[in-house]
Design a protein around this motif. Structure first.
Motif, PDB file in Angstrom:
ATOM      1  N   LEU A   5      -2.867   0.290  -6.775  1.00  0.00           N
ATOM      2  CA  LEU A   5      -3.512   0.370  -5.270  1.00  0.00           C
ATOM      3  C   LEU A   5      -3.788  -1.137  -5.041  1.00  0.00           C
ATOM      4  CD1 LEU A   5      -5.118   3.528  -4.898  1.00  0.00           C
ATOM      5  CD2 LEU A   5      -2.775   3.136  -4.373  1.00  0.00           C
ATOM      6  N   ARG A   6      -4.637  -1.833  -5.751  1.00  0.00           N
ATOM      7  CA  ARG A   6      -4.837  -3.309  -5.802  1.00  0.00           C
ATOM      8  C   ARG A   6      -3.483  -4.183  -5.677  1.00  0.00           C
ATOM      9  NH1 ARG A   6      -7.479  -6.507  -9.379  1.00  0.00           N
ATOM     10  NH2 ARG A   6      -8.322  -7.618  -7.712  1.00  0.00           N
ATOM     11  N   LYS A   7      -2.521  -3.788  -6.277  1.00  0.00           N
ATOM     12  CA  LYS A   7      -1.473  -4.572  -6.316  1.00  0.00           C
ATOM     13  C   LYS A   7      -0.583  -4.324  -5.018  1.00  0.00           C
ATOM     14  CE  LYS A   7       2.829  -5.524  -8.842  1.00  0.00           C
ATOM     15  NZ  LYS A   7       3.758  -5.010 -10.096  1.00  0.00           N
ATOM     16  N   ILE A   8      -0.633  -2.991  -4.475  1.00  0.00           N
ATOM     17  CA  ILE A   8       0.028  -2.723  -3.248  1.00  0.00           C
ATOM     18  C   ILE A   8      -0.619  -3.733  -2.110  1.00  0.00           C
ATOM     19  CG2 ILE A   8       0.361  -0.944  -1.693  1.00  0.00           C
ATOM     20  CD1 ILE A   8       0.755   1.066  -3.863  1.00  0.00           C
ATOM     21  N   THR A   9      -2.025  -3.575  -2.080  1.00  0.00           N
ATOM     22  CA  THR A   9      -2.776  -4.148  -1.088  1.00  0.00           C
ATOM     23  C   THR A   9      -2.579  -5.684  -0.790  1.00  0.00           C
ATOM     24  OG1 THR A   9      -4.797  -4.330  -2.307  1.00  0.00           O
ATOM     25  CG2 THR A   9      -4.528  -2.356  -0.849  1.00  0.00           C
ATOM     26  N   TYR A  10      -2.550  -6.248  -2.124  1.00  0.00           N
ATOM     27  CA  TYR A  10      -2.362  -7.780  -2.427  1.00  0.00           C
ATOM     28  C   TYR A  10      -0.912  -8.209  -1.919  1.00  0.00           C
ATOM     29  CZ  TYR A  10      -2.304 -12.389  -4.637  1.00  0.00           C
ATOM     30  OH  TYR A  10      -2.056 -13.806  -5.011  1.00  0.00           O
ATOM     31  N   SER A  11      -0.176  -7.321  -2.108  1.00  0.00           N
ATOM     32  CA  SER A  11       1.358  -7.665  -1.765  1.00  0.00           C
ATOM     33  C   SER A  11       1.629  -7.603  -0.587  1.00  0.00           C
ATOM     34  CB  SER A  11       2.259  -6.812  -2.874  1.00  0.00           C
ATOM     35  OG  SER A  11       2.048  -7.152  -4.111  1.00  0.00           O
ATOM     36  N   MET A  12       1.128  -6.404  -0.068  1.00  0.00           N
ATOM     37  CA  MET A  12       1.469  -6.395   1.423  1.00  0.00           C
ATOM     38  C   MET A  12       0.578  -7.221   2.203  1.00  0.00           C
ATOM     39  SD  MET A  12       1.328  -2.163   1.821  1.00  0.00           S
ATOM     40  CE  MET A  12       0.874  -2.051   3.596  1.00  0.00           C
ATOM     41  N   ASP A  13      -0.592  -7.654   2.092  1.00  0.00           N
ATOM     42  CA  ASP A  13      -1.309  -8.518   2.879  1.00  0.00           C
ATOM     43  C   ASP A  13      -0.671 -10.076   2.840  1.00  0.00           C
ATOM     44  OD1 ASP A  13      -3.419  -7.074   3.403  1.00  0.00           O
ATOM     45  OD2 ASP A  13      -4.747  -7.650   2.212  1.00  0.00           O
ATOM     46  N   LEU A  14      -0.133 -10.510   1.522  1.00  0.00           N
ATOM     47  CA  LEU A  14       0.678 -11.652   1.536  1.00  0.00           C
ATOM     48  C   LEU A  14       2.022 -11.570   1.860  1.00  0.00           C
ATOM     49  CD1 LEU A  14      -0.874 -13.225  -1.559  1.00  0.00           C
ATOM     50  CD2 LEU A  14      -1.658 -13.636   0.705  1.00  0.00           C
ATOM     51  N   LEU A  15       2.711 -10.497   2.212  1.00  0.00           N
ATOM     52  CA  LEU A  15       3.986 -10.177   2.761  1.00  0.00           C
ATOM     53  C   LEU A  15       4.937 -10.482   1.618  1.00  0.00           C
ATOM     54  CD1 LEU A  15       3.811 -11.397   6.423  1.00  0.00           C
ATOM     55  CD2 LEU A  15       3.745  -9.123   5.616  1.00  0.00           C
ATOM     56  N   ILE A  16       4.612 -10.062   0.411  1.00  0.00           N
ATOM     57  CA  ILE A  16       5.482 -10.156  -0.789  1.00  0.00           C
ATOM     58  C   ILE A  16       6.686  -9.254  -0.869  1.00  0.00           C
ATOM     59  CG2 ILE A  16       5.550 -10.257  -3.352  1.00  0.00           C
ATOM     60  CD1 ILE A  16       2.686 -11.501  -3.187  1.00  0.00           C
ATOM     61  N   PRO A  17       7.862  -9.428  -0.793  1.00  0.00           N
ATOM     62  CA  PRO A  17       8.940  -8.464  -0.783  1.00  0.00           C
ATOM     63  C   PRO A  17       8.841  -7.407  -1.860  1.00  0.00           C
ATOM     64  CG  PRO A  17       9.724 -10.638  -0.562  1.00  0.00           C
ATOM     65  CD  PRO A  17       8.277 -10.771  -0.663  1.00  0.00           C
ATOM     66  N   GLY A  18       8.922  -5.975  -1.365  1.00  0.00           N
ATOM     67  CA  GLY A  18       8.777  -4.986  -2.127  1.00  0.00           C
ATOM     68  C   GLY A  18       8.788  -3.628  -1.330  1.00  0.00           C
ATOM     69  N   PHE A  19       8.881  -2.374  -2.246  1.00  0.00           N
ATOM     70  CA  PHE A  19       8.663  -1.122  -1.725  1.00  0.00           C
ATOM     71  C   PHE A  19       7.471  -0.670  -2.198  1.00  0.00           C
ATOM     72  CE2 PHE A  19       9.291   3.452  -2.480  1.00  0.00           C
ATOM     73  CZ  PHE A  19       9.582   3.723  -1.104  1.00  0.00           C
ATOM     74  N   TYR A  20       6.453  -0.030  -1.396  1.00  0.00           N
ATOM     75  CA  TYR A  20       5.295   0.257  -1.774  1.00  0.00           C
ATOM     76  C   TYR A  20       5.014   1.832  -1.262  1.00  0.00           C
ATOM     77  CZ  TYR A  20       5.086  -4.639  -1.922  1.00  0.00           C
ATOM     78  OH  TYR A  20       5.364  -5.873  -2.247  1.00  0.00           O
ATOM     79  N   LEU A  21       4.465   2.579  -2.159  1.00  0.00           N
ATOM     80  CA  LEU A  21       4.247   4.033  -1.812  1.00  0.00           C
ATOM     81  C   LEU A  21       3.103   4.413  -2.638  1.00  0.00           C
ATOM     82  CD1 LEU A  21       5.353   6.711  -0.610  1.00  0.00           C
ATOM     83  CD2 LEU A  21       6.336   7.288  -3.011  1.00  0.00           C
ATOM     84  N   TRP A  22       2.072   5.034  -1.642  1.00  0.00           N
ATOM     85  CA  TRP A  22       0.908   5.444  -2.352  1.00  0.00           C
ATOM     86  C   TRP A  22       0.391   6.921  -1.712  1.00  0.00           C
ATOM     87  CZ3 TRP A  22       1.586   1.702   1.209  1.00  0.00           C
ATOM     88  CH2 TRP A  22       0.742   1.983   2.446  1.00  0.00           C
ATOM     89  N   TRP A  23      -0.224   7.680  -2.442  1.00  0.00           N
ATOM     90  CA  TRP A  23      -0.780   9.211  -2.251  1.00  0.00           C
ATOM     91  C   TRP A  23      -1.963   9.182  -3.144  1.00  0.00           C
ATOM     92  CZ3 TRP A  23       1.444  12.467   1.225  1.00  0.00           C
ATOM     93  CH2 TRP A  23       0.912  13.677   1.254  1.00  0.00           C
ATOM     94  N   GLY A  24      -3.206   9.084  -2.298  1.00  0.00           N
ATOM     95  CA  GLY A  24      -4.543   9.370  -3.080  1.00  0.00           C
ATOM     96  C   GLY A  24      -4.584   8.265  -4.016  1.00  0.00           C
ATOM     97  N   SER A  25      -4.909   8.194  -5.304  1.00  0.00           N
ATOM     98  CA  SER A  25      -4.832   7.333  -6.381  1.00  0.00           C
ATOM     99  C   SER A  25      -3.782   6.932  -6.841  1.00  0.00           C
ATOM    100  CB  SER A  25      -6.019   7.654  -7.201  1.00  0.00           C
ATOM    101  OG  SER A  25      -5.500   8.863  -8.048  1.00  0.00           O
ATOM    102  N   TRP A  26      -2.754   7.597  -6.513  1.00  0.00           N
ATOM    103  CA  TRP A  26      -1.224   7.341  -7.324  1.00  0.00           C
ATOM    104  C   TRP A  26      -0.653   6.267  -6.385  1.00  0.00           C
ATOM    105  CZ3 TRP A  26       3.735   8.144  -5.498  1.00  0.00           C
ATOM    106  CH2 TRP A  26       4.787   7.940  -6.507  1.00  0.00           C
ATOM    107  N   GLY A  27       0.302   5.376  -7.093  1.00  0.00           N
ATOM    108  CA  GLY A  27       1.084   4.449  -6.231  1.00  0.00           C
ATOM    109  C   GLY A  27       2.249   4.192  -7.215  1.00  0.00           C
ATOM    110  N   LEU A  28       3.333   3.735  -6.098  1.00  0.00           N
ATOM    111  CA  LEU A  28       4.535   3.122  -6.780  1.00  0.00           C
ATOM    112  C   LEU A  28       4.833   1.953  -6.201  1.00  0.00           C
ATOM    113  CD1 LEU A  28       7.284   3.821  -8.338  1.00  0.00           C
ATOM    114  CD2 LEU A  28       8.034   4.756  -6.171  1.00  0.00           C
ATOM    115  N   VAL A  29       5.009   0.931  -7.027  1.00  0.00           N
ATOM    116  CA  VAL A  29       5.568  -0.604  -6.545  1.00  0.00           C
ATOM    117  C   VAL A  29       7.047  -0.990  -7.072  1.00  0.00           C
ATOM    118  CG1 VAL A  29       4.628  -2.636  -6.836  1.00  0.00           C
ATOM    119  CG2 VAL A  29       3.106  -0.903  -6.660  1.00  0.00           C
ATOM    120  N   LEU A  30       7.722  -1.230  -6.062  1.00  0.00           N
ATOM    121  CA  LEU A  30       9.001  -1.810  -6.704  1.00  0.00           C
ATOM    122  C   LEU A  30       8.870  -3.393  -6.029  1.00  0.00           C
ATOM    123  CD1 LEU A  30      11.347   1.031  -6.120  1.00  0.00           C
ATOM    124  CD2 LEU A  30      10.532   0.364  -8.120  1.00  0.00           C
TER     125      LEU A  30
END
Length: 66
Positions: A5-30
């Motif tokens: 989830l930290r990786k998702i927030t960091y990547s989204m805040d910096l607009l780093i290209p990828g696909f991000y999915l999260w549900w509770g404490s579970w997350g998927l990052v491509l």
């Protein structure tokens, strides 16, 4: 916070290209990047319990929340 989830927030805040999915404490990052914790720990948080986001090159972002 969960490292994925930290990786998702960091990547989204910096607009780093990828696909991000999260549900509770579970997350998927491509794509994305690991948070750069120097000189201090990255403090970002997700403001939604679940969501999906796509970040494309050229700073285009689509998310399920604002």
């Amino acid at each position: 916070m969960n490292p994925t989830l930290r990786k998702i927030t960091y990547s989204m805040d910096l607009l780093i290209p990828g696909f991000y999915l999260w549900w509770g404490s579970w997350g998927l990052v491509l794509g994305g990047e690991e948070p750069d914790d120097e000189p201090y720990r990255y403090p970002g948080t997700l403001h939604s319990q679940f969501g999906i986001a796509i970040v494309l090159p050229g700073y285009q972002i689509w998310t399920s929340y604002r």
